[in-house]
Design a protein around this motif. Sequence first.
Motif, PDB file in Angstrom:
ATOM      1  N   GLY A  73       0.837  -1.185   0.000  1.00 25.92           N
ATOM      2  CA  GLY A  73       0.000   0.000   0.000  1.00 25.92           C
ATOM      3  C   GLY A  73       0.873   1.237   0.000  1.00 25.92           C
ATOM      4  N   LEU A  74       0.306   2.370  -0.480  1.00 26.79           N
ATOM      5  CA  LEU A  74       1.027   3.623  -0.414  1.00 26.79           C
ATOM      6  C   LEU A  74       1.046   4.147   1.020  1.00 26.79           C
ATOM      7  CD1 LEU A  74      -0.048   5.603  -3.619  1.00 26.79           C
ATOM      8  CD2 LEU A  74       2.249   4.807  -3.020  1.00 26.79           C
ATOM      9  N   LEU A  75       1.928   5.070   1.255  1.00 26.73           N
ATOM     10  CA  LEU A  75       2.151   5.608   2.598  1.00 26.73           C
ATOM     11  C   LEU A  75       0.883   6.203   3.203  1.00 26.73           C
ATOM     12  CD1 LEU A  75       4.108   6.509   4.875  1.00 26.73           C
ATOM     13  CD2 LEU A  75       4.533   8.582   3.518  1.00 26.73           C
ATOM     14  N   PHE A 114     -11.605  13.634   2.608  1.00 25.84           N
ATOM     15  CA  PHE A 114     -10.449  12.832   2.222  1.00 25.84           C
ATOM     16  C   PHE A 114     -10.439  11.536   3.031  1.00 25.84           C
ATOM     17  CE2 PHE A 114      -9.024  16.921   0.670  1.00 25.84           C
ATOM     18  CZ  PHE A 114      -8.338  16.590  -0.483  1.00 25.84           C
ATOM     19  N   LYS A 115     -10.031  10.465   2.346  1.00 23.02           N
ATOM     20  CA  LYS A 115      -9.901   9.170   3.006  1.00 23.02           C
ATOM     21  C   LYS A 115      -8.604   8.518   2.554  1.00 23.02           C
ATOM     22  CE  LYS A 115     -14.694   7.784   3.879  1.00 23.02           C
ATOM     23  NZ  LYS A 115     -15.731   6.740   3.648  1.00 23.02           N
ATOM     24  N   TRP A 116      -8.124   7.607   3.390  1.00 18.63           N
ATOM     25  CA  TRP A 116      -6.990   6.791   2.985  1.00 18.63           C
ATOM     26  C   TRP A 116      -7.462   5.752   1.980  1.00 18.63           C
ATOM     27  CZ3 TRP A 116      -2.696   9.034   4.058  1.00 18.63           C
ATOM     28  CH2 TRP A 116      -2.522   9.758   5.240  1.00 18.63           C
ATOM     29  N   ASN A 117      -6.544   5.199   1.220  1.00 14.70           N
ATOM     30  CA  ASN A 117      -6.925   4.236   0.187  1.00 14.70           C
ATOM     31  C   ASN A 117      -7.591   2.985   0.728  1.00 14.70           C
ATOM     32  OD1 ASN A 117      -5.970   5.932  -1.805  1.00 14.70           O
ATOM     33  ND2 ASN A 117      -3.988   4.898  -2.022  1.00 14.70           N
ATOM     34  N   ASP A 118      -7.374   2.678   2.022  1.00 17.39           N
ATOM     35  CA  ASP A 118      -8.043   1.513   2.611  1.00 17.39           C
ATOM     36  C   ASP A 118      -9.427   1.875   3.152  1.00 17.39           C
ATOM     37  OD1 ASP A 118      -7.478   2.979   4.873  1.00 17.39           O
ATOM     38  OD2 ASP A 118      -6.204   1.484   5.818  1.00 17.39           O
ATOM     39  N   GLU A 119      -9.935   3.073   2.794  1.00 17.71           N
ATOM     40  CA  GLU A 119     -11.258   3.575   3.163  1.00 17.71           C
ATOM     41  C   GLU A 119     -11.366   4.019   4.623  1.00 17.71           C
ATOM     42  OE1 GLU A 119     -13.459   4.231   0.918  1.00 17.71           O
ATOM     43  OE2 GLU A 119     -12.240   3.302  -0.645  1.00 17.71           O
ATOM     44  N   SER A 120     -10.267   4.048   5.350  1.00 16.94           N
ATOM     45  CA  SER A 120     -10.319   4.535   6.728  1.00 16.94           C
ATOM     46  C   SER A 120     -10.295   6.065   6.743  1.00 16.94           C
ATOM     47  CB  SER A 120      -9.152   3.980   7.541  1.00 16.94           C
ATOM     48  OG  SER A 120      -7.918   4.370   6.972  1.00 16.94           O
ATOM     49  N   HIS A 121     -10.822   6.653   7.818  1.00 19.73           N
ATOM     50  CA  HIS A 121     -10.912   8.103   7.923  1.00 19.73           C
ATOM     51  C   HIS A 121      -9.554   8.715   8.251  1.00 19.73           C
ATOM     52  CE1 HIS A 121     -15.292   8.229   7.670  1.00 19.73           C
ATOM     53  NE2 HIS A 121     -15.311   7.175   8.474  1.00 19.73           N
ATOM     54  N   VAL A 122      -9.371   9.936   7.814  1.00 22.64           N
ATOM     55  CA  VAL A 122      -8.142  10.668   8.094  1.00 22.64           C
ATOM     56  C   VAL A 122      -8.308  11.356   9.447  1.00 22.64           C
ATOM     57  CG1 VAL A 122      -6.548  12.467   7.304  1.00 22.64           C
ATOM     58  CG2 VAL A 122      -7.737  11.021   5.631  1.00 22.64           C
ATOM     59  N   PRO A 162       2.126  14.556 -12.261  1.00 30.48           N
ATOM     60  CA  PRO A 162       3.336  14.972 -11.543  1.00 30.48           C
ATOM     61  C   PRO A 162       4.065  13.739 -11.017  1.00 30.48           C
ATOM     62  CG  PRO A 162       1.424  15.243 -10.140  1.00 30.48           C
ATOM     63  CD  PRO A 162       0.906  14.804 -11.485  1.00 30.48           C
ATOM     64  N   GLN A 163       5.336  13.907 -10.673  1.00 29.39           N
ATOM     65  CA  GLN A 163       6.141  12.796 -10.182  1.00 29.39           C
ATOM     66  C   GLN A 163       6.724  13.138  -8.806  1.00 29.39           C
ATOM     67  OE1 GLN A 163       9.069  11.472 -13.011  1.00 29.39           O
ATOM     68  NE2 GLN A 163       7.543  11.016 -14.594  1.00 29.39           N
ATOM     69  N   HIS A 164       6.626  12.158  -7.908  1.00 29.74           N
ATOM     70  CA  HIS A 164       7.135  12.354  -6.550  1.00 29.74           C
ATOM     71  C   HIS A 164       7.679  11.030  -6.030  1.00 29.74           C
ATOM     72  CE1 HIS A 164       5.478  16.400  -6.362  1.00 29.74           C
ATOM     73  NE2 HIS A 164       4.338  15.917  -6.856  1.00 29.74           N
ATOM     74  N   GLY A 165       8.304  11.089  -4.863  1.00 23.60           N
ATOM     75  CA  GLY A 165       8.886   9.896  -4.277  1.00 23.60           C
ATOM     76  C   GLY A 165       7.824   8.917  -3.798  1.00 23.60           C
ATOM     77  N   VAL A 166       8.240   7.671  -3.659  1.00 20.49           N
ATOM     78  CA  VAL A 166       7.307   6.598  -3.302  1.00 20.49           C
ATOM     79  C   VAL A 166       7.766   5.906  -2.019  1.00 20.49           C
ATOM     80  CG1 VAL A 166       6.207   4.457  -4.047  1.00 20.49           C
ATOM     81  CG2 VAL A 166       6.754   6.231  -5.727  1.00 20.49           C
ATOM     82  N   VAL A 167       6.839   5.755  -1.091  1.00 20.80           N
ATOM     83  CA  VAL A 167       7.081   4.983   0.128  1.00 20.80           C
ATOM     84  C   VAL A 167       5.957   3.955   0.234  1.00 20.80           C
ATOM     85  CG1 VAL A 167       7.352   5.017   2.627  1.00 20.80           C
ATOM     86  CG2 VAL A 167       8.151   6.965   1.266  1.00 20.80           C
ATOM     87  N   CYS A 168       6.324   2.686   0.212  1.00 20.15           N
ATOM     88  CA  CYS A 168       5.344   1.612   0.397  1.00 20.15           C
ATOM     89  C   CYS A 168       5.225   1.293   1.882  1.00 20.15           C
ATOM     90  CB  CYS A 168       5.751   0.357  -0.363  1.00 20.15           C
ATOM     91  SG  CYS A 168       5.972   0.597  -2.147  1.00 20.15           S
ATOM     92  N   GLU A 169       4.040   0.903   2.293  1.00 19.46           N
ATOM     93  CA  GLU A 169       3.790   0.589   3.705  1.00 19.46           C
ATOM     94  C   GLU A 169       2.985  -0.691   3.816  1.00 19.46           C
ATOM     95  OE1 GLU A 169       1.615   2.545   7.689  1.00 19.46           O
ATOM     96  OE2 GLU A 169       1.830   3.705   5.834  1.00 19.46           O
TER      97      GLU A 169
END
Length: 245
Positions: A73-75, A114-122, A162-169
């Motif tokens: 998953g993304l950060l 806004f939500k995280w990709n796993d559908e959890s609340h921010v 756009p392009q940016h750095g990637v951190v997997c979690e």
Amino acid sequence: MESTEWHLTSFVNLAVLTFLFLCSQGQVNGDCPADGRTWVPFGQSCYYFVHGNEDRFKSYTIEKAKEMCKDYGLLTVRSAEENSFIVENSLQVWKGGNNNMWLGMYYNSDDDEFKWNDESHVTFKNWEEGDAEDPEMPLIDTCVILHAASGKWENVSCSEQPQHGVVCETPQIRLQRKNASPLLSALVVISVIMILGISAAVWFLQQRKGSGSTLFPSFEYHPPFRAPSADQTCLVEAEEIDETS
């Protein structure tokens, strides 16, 4: 009295130690994936800072970032401590560069938030001032990045590539600790039972000794009651006649 208290304390300690030993056989530990990547553990998660050639920072589009982290998953950032950890490690891993990182976040138009990709609340938020509600940018086309320099979050367009750095979690893997062999467990239990039995016997003997009594109660012999014979009866009657005459 002190000896008695010492033995009682010993019983409790032995019972506690036995309980801890048996329970420890089923404990679980966390670990990061062993897939050849350099995962960094923090809290209950592991993080992989994606490198370019020669371990240098390299940027990617959001679609490419999702593809690179598809098995994980993304950060996501759920606390100030985690936010600081990501910033500090990005500066170290990526040679101290002033880099930005994709966050695994999107704008949910149905819930208008806004939500995280796993559908959890921010729950934790670290937006740049006014950036969460930027009127110049359609929120439906909004992606979010984290600035390594400030630790703040910023809205960016997803469609402009756009392009940016990637951190997997990924969550830490829960590993079941291998149980001890049945023979070892049986020996431990038997040893504890023997120690408890010997301690109980010593305590019992000391209690008897302290009270001044013997181990077994003493008995006095009393012959059973028997009726007097005929000669004894005549003798008693003759003595009574002499006393009255």
